[in-house]
Motif scaffolding. Structure first.
Motif, PDB file in Angstrom:
ATOM      1  N   ASN A  85      21.902  36.818  13.978  1.00 42.05           N
ATOM      2  CA  ASN A  85      20.981  35.952  14.723  1.00 42.05           C
ATOM      3  C   ASN A  85      20.567  36.561  16.062  1.00 42.05           C
ATOM      4  O   ASN A  85      20.417  35.861  17.054  1.00 42.05           O
ATOM      5  N   ASP A 132      32.428  35.930  11.864  1.00 44.69           N
ATOM      6  CA  ASP A 132      31.435  34.974  11.358  1.00 44.69           C
ATOM      7  C   ASP A 132      31.041  35.271   9.923  1.00 44.69           C
ATOM      8  O   ASP A 132      31.005  36.433   9.507  1.00 44.69           O
ATOM      9  N   HIS A 184      27.557  34.356   7.542  1.00 41.89           N
ATOM     10  CA  HIS A 184      26.195  33.872   7.756  1.00 41.89           C
ATOM     11  C   HIS A 184      25.520  33.368   6.495  1.00 41.89           C
ATOM     12  O   HIS A 184      24.498  32.683   6.572  1.00 41.89           O
ATOM     13  N   ASP A 185      26.054  33.731   5.332  1.00 45.77           N
ATOM     14  CA  ASP A 185      25.498  33.201   4.092  1.00 45.77           C
ATOM     15  C   ASP A 185      26.592  33.162   3.035  1.00 45.77           C
ATOM     16  O   ASP A 185      27.695  33.716   3.223  1.00 45.77           O
ATOM     17  N   ILE A 211      32.103  29.640  11.460  1.00 44.40           N
ATOM     18  CA  ILE A 211      30.751  29.193  11.156  1.00 44.40           C
ATOM     19  C   ILE A 211      29.940  29.239  12.450  1.00 44.40           C
ATOM     20  O   ILE A 211      30.269  28.544  13.414  1.00 44.40           O
ATOM     21  N   LEU A 221      24.500  27.505  12.377  1.00 44.97           N
ATOM     22  CA  LEU A 221      24.713  27.133  10.972  1.00 44.97           C
ATOM     23  C   LEU A 221      25.719  25.994  10.808  1.00 44.97           C
ATOM     24  O   LEU A 221      26.176  25.724   9.704  1.00 44.97           O
ATOM     25  N   SER A 222      26.023  25.305  11.883  1.00 42.86           N
ATOM     26  CA  SER A 222      27.093  24.302  11.845  1.00 42.86           C
ATOM     27  C   SER A 222      26.758  23.073  11.007  1.00 42.86           C
ATOM     28  O   SER A 222      27.642  22.278  10.708  1.00 42.86           O
ATOM     29  N   ARG A 223      25.507  22.909  10.617  1.00 41.71           N
ATOM     30  CA  ARG A 223      25.119  21.802   9.729  1.00 41.71           C
ATOM     31  C   ARG A 223      24.884  22.248   8.289  1.00 41.71           C
ATOM     32  O   ARG A 223      24.529  21.428   7.442  1.00 41.71           O
ATOM     33  N   GLN A 224      25.072  23.543   7.996  1.00 40.93           N
ATOM     34  CA  GLN A 224      24.761  24.066   6.671  1.00 40.93           C
ATOM     35  C   GLN A 224      25.853  23.679   5.672  1.00 40.93           C
ATOM     36  O   GLN A 224      26.898  24.318   5.576  1.00 40.93           O
ATOM     37  N   LEU A 269      27.436  26.276   3.160  1.00 47.20           N
ATOM     38  CA  LEU A 269      28.259  27.279   3.822  1.00 47.20           C
ATOM     39  C   LEU A 269      29.599  26.687   4.245  1.00 47.20           C
ATOM     40  O   LEU A 269      30.660  27.310   4.071  1.00 47.20           O
ATOM     41  N   GLY A 286      26.791  23.401  17.246  1.00 47.63           N
ATOM     42  CA  GLY A 286      25.416  23.819  17.476  1.00 47.63           C
ATOM     43  C   GLY A 286      24.933  23.454  18.872  1.00 47.63           C
ATOM     44  O   GLY A 286      25.270  22.388  19.403  1.00 47.63           O
TER      45      GLY A 286
END
Length: 274
Positions: free
Chosen positions: A61, A94, A96-97, A113, A117-120, A123, A139
């Motif tokens: 990111n 981390d 990331h996907d 995480i 991306l804390s709401r993904q 993941l 986030g």
């Protein structure tokens, strides 16, 4: 009461002494990474506190497409495995996907995480199902009470070994602020809470094609955070932050760590009564 989360011989929470999560922002090369790990190991052993070594194998990111990202998944995990083996340290990095979760879980003791991306959900679920300790960075766009939803996703996936990390909230353009109440609020979930002081002084995109930072405020914010009773501090560190390939403006020089940590531990002992 905040639950205890065990990572090898390191224990977060349960009114235990402060734990340090530290290392360079990104793995720049193997030799530098090992030198930093050796320094941190010696320092924290002398102070009698727990250490988790942190370094990213891929910074996905970054502000610019041309920014340094690290050595990549395979090489980065190899280097982290060497840190883990040679210094007997737990390691964190981390993901990331979804494709990174399984290989990362083979090496990492804590899967992190990233804040963005804390709401993904997918993941979070995949990370939880590895059985590893999960550290979720809040986030920059989330209220602290919203982190109960991230915790709920992880627990619903069968994992209660959860850490939550505060790293500042977006405040206007290219600026972050830290609301110290968020540390107390997130601990109400029962999860140990970490304060990421070095990212909290980051100025995202503040240098145009890179993030800027104000490392001169890391100590003050860290002292304030420790005074709330947190369970760990997260510091990015470097031999020469001004020459670092990633997050140099908000990273701490190794030479500053001993004095700063002694201050933090004095405050922590007063707050926790040990």
């Amino acid at each position: 009461m905040v639950r205890e989360v065990h990572v090898g011989n390191v224990v977060f929470g349960g009114n235990r002494p402060l734990v340090l999560i530290a290392g360079p922002c990104a793995i720049e090369n193997e030799d530098l990474t090992l030198r930093i790990a050796a320094y941190l190991k010696e320092l924290t052993t002398s102070l009698g506190i727990g250490l988790v070594f942190k370094a990213s194998y891929d910074k996905a990111n970054r502000t610019s497409v041309n920014a340094f990202r690290g050595p990549g998944l395979e090489e980065g995990l190899r280097i982290l495995q060497r840190v883990k083996s040679e210094f007997e340290l737990p390691v964190i990095s981390d993901v990331h996907d979804l494709s990174q979760v399984a290989p990362a879980a083979e090496v990492l003791d804590i899967i992190q995480i990233p804040a963005f991306l804390s709401r993904q959900t997918d993941l979070l679920v995949a990370a939880a199902q590895t059985g590893k300790v999960i550290n979720v960075k809040k986030g920059q766009f989330l209220a602290p009470w919203d982190m109960k939803n991230a915790v709920g996703k992880l627990e619903a996936s069968g994992n209660r070994n959860i850490l939550l990390t505060e790293r500042g909230a977006s405040f206007g353009y290219n600026n972050l602020v830290t609301d110290m109440r968020s540390l107390v609020i997130m601990r109400e979930t029962g999860c140990p809470v970490i304060f990421d002081a070095t990212h909290s002084v980051q100025l995202p995109g503040g240098a145009g094609t890179a993030s800027a930072g104000q490392r001169q405020y890391v100590g003050a914010l860290s002292r304030a955070a420790v005074a709330t009773g947190i369970d760990g501090l997260f510091w990015e560190v470097h031999e020469n932050p001004d020459q670092a390939l990633c997050d140099g403006p908000n990273s701490l020089p190794l030479g500053d760590l001993s004095g700063m940590l002694r201050q933090m531990l004095a405050i922590d002992a007063i707050v926790k009564g040990y």
